[in-house]
Design a protein around this motif. Structure first.
Motif, short mmCIF file in Angstrom:
data_model
loop_
_atom_site.label_atom_id
_atom_site.label_comp_id
_atom_site.label_asym_id
_atom_site.label_seq_id
_atom_site.Cartn_x
_atom_site.Cartn_y
_atom_site.Cartn_z
N LEU A 175 -60.29 4.33 -31.47
CA LEU A 175 -60.49 5.64 -32.09
C LEU A 175 -61.98 5.95 -32.19
CD1 LEU A 175 -59.40 8.12 -33.71
CD2 LEU A 175 -59.59 6.71 -35.75
N TRP A 218 -56.70 5.35 -42.93
CA TRP A 218 -57.91 4.66 -42.47
C TRP A 218 -58.38 5.15 -41.11
CZ3 TRP A 218 -55.03 2.59 -46.29
CH2 TRP A 218 -55.74 2.13 -47.40
N ARG A 219 -57.70 6.15 -40.57
CA ARG A 219 -58.24 6.83 -39.39
C ARG A 219 -59.37 7.76 -39.81
NH1 ARG A 219 -54.59 6.84 -34.93
NH2 ARG A 219 -55.59 8.71 -34.15
N CYS A 257 -73.63 12.46 -40.28
CA CYS A 257 -72.85 13.20 -41.28
C CYS A 257 -73.50 13.12 -42.67
CB CYS A 257 -71.43 12.63 -41.37
SG CYS A 257 -70.52 12.75 -39.84
N ARG A 293 -66.54 12.05 -27.44
CA ARG A 293 -66.54 13.52 -27.60
C ARG A 293 -67.89 14.02 -28.10
NH1 ARG A 293 -61.13 13.37 -29.57
NH2 ARG A 293 -61.85 13.56 -31.72
N PRO A 332 -62.24 15.78 -36.79
CA PRO A 332 -62.50 15.24 -35.45
C PRO A 332 -61.42 14.30 -34.93
CG PRO A 332 -63.99 14.27 -37.07
CD PRO A 332 -63.21 15.33 -37.79
N LEU A 333 -60.48 13.93 -35.78
CA LEU A 333 -59.41 13.03 -35.33
C LEU A 333 -58.42 13.73 -34.41
CD1 LEU A 333 -58.53 11.11 -38.60
CD2 LEU A 333 -59.98 10.37 -36.74
N LYS A 375 -56.90 6.22 -50.34
CA LYS A 375 -57.20 4.86 -49.87
C LYS A 375 -57.32 3.93 -51.08
CE LYS A 375 -60.02 6.00 -45.78
NZ LYS A 375 -61.40 5.97 -45.26
N LEU A 409 -62.67 9.32 -40.97
CA LEU A 409 -64.05 8.85 -40.75
C LEU A 409 -64.94 9.16 -41.95
CD1 LEU A 409 -64.05 10.41 -37.23
CD2 LEU A 409 -64.23 7.96 -37.59
N HIS A 410 -64.39 9.84 -42.93
CA HIS A 410 -65.15 10.23 -44.11
C HIS A 410 -66.38 11.06 -43.69
CE1 HIS A 410 -66.07 10.17 -48.26
NE2 HIS A 410 -67.06 9.31 -48.23
N CYS A 411 -66.17 11.90 -42.68
CA CYS A 411 -67.31 12.66 -42.14
C CYS A 411 -67.64 13.86 -43.00
CB CYS A 411 -67.04 13.09 -40.70
SG CYS A 411 -65.84 14.43 -40.55
N GLY A 412 -66.65 14.37 -43.75
CA GLY A 412 -66.91 15.46 -44.70
C GLY A 412 -66.77 16.87 -44.16
N LEU A 413 -66.36 17.02 -42.87
CA LEU A 413 -66.22 18.38 -42.34
C LEU A 413 -65.11 19.15 -43.07
CD1 LEU A 413 -66.66 17.99 -38.47
CD2 LEU A 413 -67.90 19.58 -39.93
N GLU A 420 -62.48 13.75 -50.21
CA GLU A 420 -62.44 12.92 -51.41
C GLU A 420 -60.98 12.56 -51.77
OE1 GLU A 420 -64.85 11.45 -53.04
OE2 GLU A 420 -63.53 10.71 -54.63
N ARG A 477 -74.47 16.62 -44.10
CA ARG A 477 -73.59 17.23 -45.09
C ARG A 477 -73.80 16.68 -46.50
NH1 ARG A 477 -70.50 17.83 -40.66
NH2 ARG A 477 -69.77 15.71 -40.48
N TYR A 478 -73.69 15.37 -46.64
CA TYR A 478 -73.67 14.80 -47.99
C TYR A 478 -75.04 14.87 -48.68
CZ TYR A 478 -69.07 12.84 -46.92
OH TYR A 478 -67.75 12.68 -46.60
N LEU A 506 -60.04 9.70 -49.58
CA LEU A 506 -60.69 8.49 -50.10
C LEU A 506 -59.96 7.99 -51.35
CD1 LEU A 506 -63.08 6.62 -49.60
CD2 LEU A 506 -64.53 8.18 -50.88
#
Lengths: 100, 310
Positions: free
Chosen positions: B260, A64-65, B213, B267, A34-35, A90, A67-71, A84, B217-218, A87
């Motif tokens: 951001l 760090w942009r 999310c 969106r 999504p970034l 990081k 989002l750890h959204c996992g898509l 992962e 997902r998780y 992460l």
């Protein structure tokens, strides 16, 4: 010019699962992220593969942009778990900051 | 974008010294339970992880962060660590509107009412209800996260707690997945909407459900709230990206880059607004961030609790 460290993937081991080398750089992660930002996260994973540790540290802020959204992890055809890996990077960078 | 190092050290310092990311004393943050008569013994402990309670403070602090992001004042954040933690926390608490605190406390009160109506044998112990530390994990401060997780689990283990009922996806993920992995502590964890068990057909409305999310997902839990709402006669209008393919609200970036975070939130809101129905969220971070983008959004617990009242 970038200095390459062939043992970098091993150096990353304490911080993340060893999946970066499974990536074949198809770019699915970047397409779904999504970034919508340059070649994130594919570029970072490529840096691990070639051992471009300095490039990762120079561009660390980009991590760090995420989002750890996992898509990216859900859609990765190689199950390389890009989320992962980011992460883990990081964690590696934070540990590096605190050491230095 | 703020320098992540400055933000991480500030948050890690706050969590290390005060056990929450804002440095606000817990008795000031966790007040939702005061007017409710809940037992302190029972089968499963309600564990809020303080996330809903944090939202008004997140909104206030990120408003300031957004103001100074990418300006010459941005770098001053690194000096925030020199201010005594509880002092800066008290300051933040004073400037955070009481109405907002009340609103988010109301969400937790609704959750407790839903559990009572479902005859769940639960109890609440505010002394054992702590922040999970999940933000430290997400930011990459593994050492700080593990230390904090051991503190939280140590208290729960000492009190003999085995079953936990959670209210948000981030805390649920921390308790279910991260604590067994990094803090050697396994609990039987269920989120409150998995325990909804009362009959009502009073919903009579359509909603747009935004899957977070971590549930989508998780934790693979997206179908549960949908079924709960359907049983209550609340119809969830399909959204283009939902379930395992749900889109992020942008919230996780709010401490490092509010810009951001808003961009991603805008969106997602555009996608959700297509249905024309009221948006319902089940995550405090999503709720806060979608609101920031201008969404008219309600929490899942509010919708369920409304079915109790009719």
């Amino acid at each position: 010019m970038a200095l390459l460290n062939p043992n970098f993937a091993e150096e990353m081991e304490p911080f993340t699962e060893d999946t970066a080398l499974a990536c074949f750089n198809c770019g699915t992660c970047t397409a779904i992220c999504p970034l919508v930002y340059e070649h994130f996260p594919r570029k970072m994973i490529r840096y691990i593969q070639i051992g471009a540790k300095d490039r990762i540290l120079e561009n660390a802020q980009e991590l760090w942009r995420c989002l750890h959204c996992g898509l990216c992890t859900l859609t990765c055809p190689r199950e390389a778990n890009p989320g992962e890996i980011i992460l883990g990077l990081k964690r590696f960078v934070v540990a590096n900051w605190r050491r230095s | 974008m703020y320098n992540p190092k400055d933000i991480i050290e500030l948050i890690a310092g706050n969590v290390g010294k005060t056990r929450n990311p804002f440095g606000i004393p817990k008795f000031m943050i966790n007040r939702w339970h005061k007017d409710l008569d809940m037992p302190d013994k029972g089968d499963a402990m309600l564990f809020t992880g303080l996330m809903y309670q944090f939202v008004p403070y997140i909104e206030k602090s990120t408003k300031y962060l957004a103001k100074f992001e990418d300006t010459f004042l941005e770098g001053l954040i690194r000096f925030a660590g020199y201010v005594p933690r509880y002092l800066s926390g008290l300051g933040l608490s004073v400037i955070t509107p009481g109405g907002e605190k009340k609103k988010f406390n109301g969400i937790l009160q609704d959750i407790a009412k839903i559990l009572m109506a479902s005859n769940v044998d639960f109890f609440y112990r505010p002394d054992l209800d702590d922040y999970s530390g999940v933000l430290l994990y997400d930011l990459g401060d593994q050492e700080g996260f593990v230390q904090h997780a051991r503190y939280v689990t140590g208290k729960l283990k000492e009190a003999g707690i085995k079953k936990l009922i959670t209210v948000d996806p981030h805390t649920t993920y921390a308790l279910k997945v991260l604590f067994p992995k990094y803090a050697d502590a396994s609990f039987d964890v269920k989120t409150y909407f998995q325990l909804v068990d009362f009959q009502s057909k009073n919903g009579h409305r359509h909603v747009t459900l935004h899957d977070p999310c971590f549930y989508g997902r998780y934790l693979d839990l997206s179908e549960v709230p949908k079924k709960v709402l359907t049983d209550l006669n609340v119809e969830c209008v399909p959204v283009r990206n939902a379930g395992p393919f749900t889109n992020c609200c942008g919230g996780p970036a709010e401490s490092i880059s509010p810009k951001l975070s808003t961009e991603v939130g805008d969106r997602r809101l555009e996608e959700l607004n297509v249905t024309g129905e009221k948006i319902v969220s089940m995550c405090p971070i999503c709720l806060g961030n979608l609101r920031k983008s201008g969404a008219d959004v309600e929490d899942l617990s509010t919708v369920i609790a409304q079915c109790l009242e009719k």
